[in-house]
Design a protein around this motif. Sequence first.
Motif, PDB file in Angstrom:
ATOM      1  N   ALA A 190      44.532  24.343 -13.971  1.00  0.00           N
ATOM      2  CA  ALA A 190      45.011  25.674 -13.582  1.00  0.00           C
ATOM      3  C   ALA A 190      45.895  25.556 -12.349  1.00  0.00           C
ATOM      4  N   VAL A 191      47.143  25.120 -12.566  1.00  0.00           N
ATOM      5  CA  VAL A 191      48.051  24.894 -11.441  1.00  0.00           C
ATOM      6  C   VAL A 191      49.413  25.514 -11.735  1.00  0.00           C
ATOM      7  N   VAL A 192      50.080  25.920 -10.665  1.00  0.00           N
ATOM      8  CA  VAL A 192      51.470  26.384 -10.750  1.00  0.00           C
ATOM      9  C   VAL A 192      52.274  25.544  -9.771  1.00  0.00           C
ATOM     10  N   LYS A 193      53.338  24.929 -10.241  1.00  0.00           N
ATOM     11  CA  LYS A 193      54.169  24.074  -9.407  1.00  0.00           C
ATOM     12  C   LYS A 193      55.586  24.626  -9.366  1.00  0.00           C
ATOM     13  N   ASN A 194      56.087  24.854  -8.171  1.00  0.00           N
ATOM     14  CA  ASN A 194      57.466  25.314  -8.012  1.00  0.00           C
ATOM     15  C   ASN A 194      58.385  24.110  -7.868  1.00  0.00           C
ATOM     16  N   LEU A 195      59.119  23.798  -8.929  1.00  0.00           N
ATOM     17  CA  LEU A 195      60.063  22.689  -8.920  1.00  0.00           C
ATOM     18  C   LEU A 195      61.507  23.191  -8.822  1.00  0.00           C
ATOM     19  N   TYR A 196      61.657  24.415  -8.378  1.00  0.00           N
ATOM     20  CA  TYR A 196      62.981  25.028  -8.211  1.00  0.00           C
ATOM     21  C   TYR A 196      63.036  25.721  -6.842  1.00  0.00           C
ATOM     22  N   PRO A 197      62.666  25.008  -5.778  1.00  0.00           N
ATOM     23  CA  PRO A 197      62.526  25.634  -4.455  1.00  0.00           C
ATOM     24  C   PRO A 197      63.826  26.160  -3.872  1.00  0.00           C
ATOM     25  N   MET A 218      43.187  31.906 -15.162  1.00  0.00           N
ATOM     26  CA  MET A 218      42.431  32.560 -16.218  1.00  0.00           C
ATOM     27  C   MET A 218      42.333  31.693 -17.475  1.00  0.00           C
ATOM     28  N   TYR A 219      43.428  31.019 -17.814  1.00  0.00           N
ATOM     29  CA  TYR A 219      43.474  30.269 -19.069  1.00  0.00           C
ATOM     30  C   TYR A 219      43.449  28.745 -18.867  1.00  0.00           C
ATOM     31  N   HIS A 220      43.349  28.309 -17.632  1.00  0.00           N
ATOM     32  CA  HIS A 220      43.279  26.867 -17.316  1.00  0.00           C
ATOM     33  C   HIS A 220      44.440  26.102 -17.949  1.00  0.00           C
ATOM     34  N   ILE A 221      45.629  26.622 -17.691  1.00  0.00           N
ATOM     35  CA  ILE A 221      46.844  25.977 -18.183  1.00  0.00           C
ATOM     36  C   ILE A 221      47.838  25.846 -17.041  1.00  0.00           C
ATOM     37  N   PRO A 222      48.665  24.816 -17.058  1.00  0.00           N
ATOM     38  CA  PRO A 222      49.645  24.632 -15.991  1.00  0.00           C
ATOM     39  C   PRO A 222      50.940  25.395 -16.249  1.00  0.00           C
ATOM     40  N   PHE A 223      51.579  25.807 -15.153  1.00  0.00           N
ATOM     41  CA  PHE A 223      52.898  26.416 -15.176  1.00  0.00           C
ATOM     42  C   PHE A 223      53.800  25.585 -14.262  1.00  0.00           C
ATOM     43  N   ALA A 224      55.019  25.354 -14.693  1.00  0.00           N
ATOM     44  CA  ALA A 224      56.003  24.683 -13.853  1.00  0.00           C
ATOM     45  C   ALA A 224      57.263  25.538 -13.806  1.00  0.00           C
ATOM     46  N   VAL A 225      57.666  25.923 -12.608  1.00  0.00           N
ATOM     47  CA  VAL A 225      58.911  26.678 -12.429  1.00  0.00           C
ATOM     48  C   VAL A 225      60.052  25.669 -12.340  1.00  0.00           C
ATOM     49  N   ALA A 226      61.033  25.824 -13.205  1.00  0.00           N
ATOM     50  CA  ALA A 226      62.091  24.810 -13.295  1.00  0.00           C
ATOM     51  C   ALA A 226      63.474  25.425 -13.181  1.00  0.00           C
ATOM     52  N   GLY A 227      64.418  24.592 -12.756  1.00  0.00           N
ATOM     53  CA  GLY A 227      65.824  24.948 -12.802  1.00  0.00           C
ATOM     54  C   GLY A 227      66.366  24.725 -14.205  1.00  0.00           C
ATOM     55  N   PHE A 228      67.682  24.566 -14.318  1.00  0.00           N
ATOM     56  CA  PHE A 228      68.305  24.584 -15.637  1.00  0.00           C
ATOM     57  C   PHE A 228      69.120  23.333 -15.948  1.00  0.00           C
ATOM     58  N   ARG A 229      69.121  22.364 -15.043  1.00  0.00           N
ATOM     59  CA  ARG A 229      69.794  21.103 -15.306  1.00  0.00           C
ATOM     60  C   ARG A 229      68.835  20.135 -15.985  1.00  0.00           C
ATOM     61  N   GLY A 230      69.411  19.147 -16.658  1.00  0.00           N
ATOM     62  CA  GLY A 230      68.593  18.204 -17.406  1.00  0.00           C
ATOM     63  C   GLY A 230      67.501  17.537 -16.585  1.00  0.00           C
ATOM     64  N   PRO A 231      67.835  16.926 -15.439  1.00  0.00           N
ATOM     65  CA  PRO A 231      66.788  16.278 -14.639  1.00  0.00           C
ATOM     66  C   PRO A 231      65.688  17.240 -14.202  1.00  0.00           C
ATOM     67  N   GLU A 232      66.063  18.474 -13.856  1.00  0.00           N
ATOM     68  CA  GLU A 232      65.057  19.453 -13.439  1.00  0.00           C
ATOM     69  C   GLU A 232      64.104  19.784 -14.579  1.00  0.00           C
ATOM     70  N   LEU A 233      64.634  19.911 -15.768  1.00  0.00           N
ATOM     71  CA  LEU A 233      63.788  20.217 -16.918  1.00  0.00           C
ATOM     72  C   LEU A 233      62.861  19.050 -17.258  1.00  0.00           C
ATOM     73  N   LEU A 234      63.377  17.835 -17.194  1.00  0.00           N
ATOM     74  CA  LEU A 234      62.546  16.666 -17.494  1.00  0.00           C
ATOM     75  C   LEU A 234      61.411  16.511 -16.484  1.00  0.00           C
ATOM     76  N   VAL A 235      61.706  16.729 -15.221  1.00  0.00           N
ATOM     77  CA  VAL A 235      60.668  16.640 -14.188  1.00  0.00           C
ATOM     78  C   VAL A 235      59.588  17.697 -14.441  1.00  0.00           C
ATOM     79  N   ALA A 236      60.006  18.904 -14.805  1.00  0.00           N
ATOM     80  CA  ALA A 236      59.030  19.964 -15.064  1.00  0.00           C
ATOM     81  C   ALA A 236      58.178  19.651 -16.285  1.00  0.00           C
TER      82      ALA A 236
END
Length: 347
Positions: free
Chosen positions: A229-236, A200-218
């Motif tokens: 307009a993408v959603v990426k699950n980086l916390y599978p 709807m808003y043409h913005i990306p979402f990234a699902v992230a974990g809580f460790r430093g490397p996970e946050l930086l990757v997100a």
Amino acid sequence: MTLDDIRQELRTYDGPPISIMEVCGSHTAAISRLGIPSLLSPAIHLLSGPGCPVCVTPTSYIDRLCDFSLQADTCVVTFGDLLRVPGSGGRTLAACRAQGGQVHMVYSPFDILPLARENPRTRFVFAAVGFETTTPAYALLLQDLLENRTENVRLFTALKTMPPVIDTLCRSGAAIDAFLAPGHVCSVTGWRRFEPLAQMYHIPFAVAGFRGPELLVALHFLVKNRGRAVVKNLYPAAVPEFPSSKTEELLHTFFEPCGAVWRGLGFIPGSGRRLRPEFARFDAGSTGLEEDAPANPACRCGQVLAGRISPPQCPLYGKHCTPLSPQGACMVSEEGSCHQYLIHHRE
């Protein structure tokens, strides 16, 4: 691409300024504790959104809890971070307890069960606050109350759902270019829950974990995908594509959607959950909460939660408002943005 490459690109990014909002209190705490902002280019701005359930609980809710605690044969049961949240008159559950009110702190909703069974003449009111992450626990609690015919427990609900408030922020014209999606919430709802908002808003979402490397990757993914307009699950490891059918069935059994008042943000249609009418006998009177009234008129928690200002821009921040003397909910909770900014010296 290696983690060193990602760090380098985030540190040297010189493209258009980008504002990224996290909508999870645990992300806010992790970002501050790990010093993530110091690793980023000045053109990458991190905003702390309405992701702390205590921070978005309205003052009228606190006022009613205080009233319950002072009623005869009634005990309020709550998590510890609600004890010092100020209501509209500045009073708190902690202050009411000091005045003789009955307030009991617990670590789990299920801790109320032995209290209720050992004290059958006392009405126990549980402060059921939370997002999608904690609502299933309240459904399980209700299931136990029914199965064991426990009649002296009531829930006073202030349950919120995340997509409607994100929609409200985007529709209001907030300058948000990307969202760090809440890992804990997505572990219950599934990551595809945020796809309609991304499209709807043409913005990306990234699902992230809580460790430093996970946050930086997100964060790197969000910067690289600005405007898409993408959603990426980086916390599978913790987040599925879709919610569990059993969890959905459990929630649907006990709760239905409703509008909800958010502290500092007002009434947001469809952003809450309430008990279904057939379970009204377990409701302490959760409907009809009034619009929020700040405990201190100078408090800017609402603007902080909406990403319009950073905590240091509030006139009370670090002066009249500190963790020892909080004037707003964002300073009370350890996951509150004002609390995290102050203890970690963020600017």
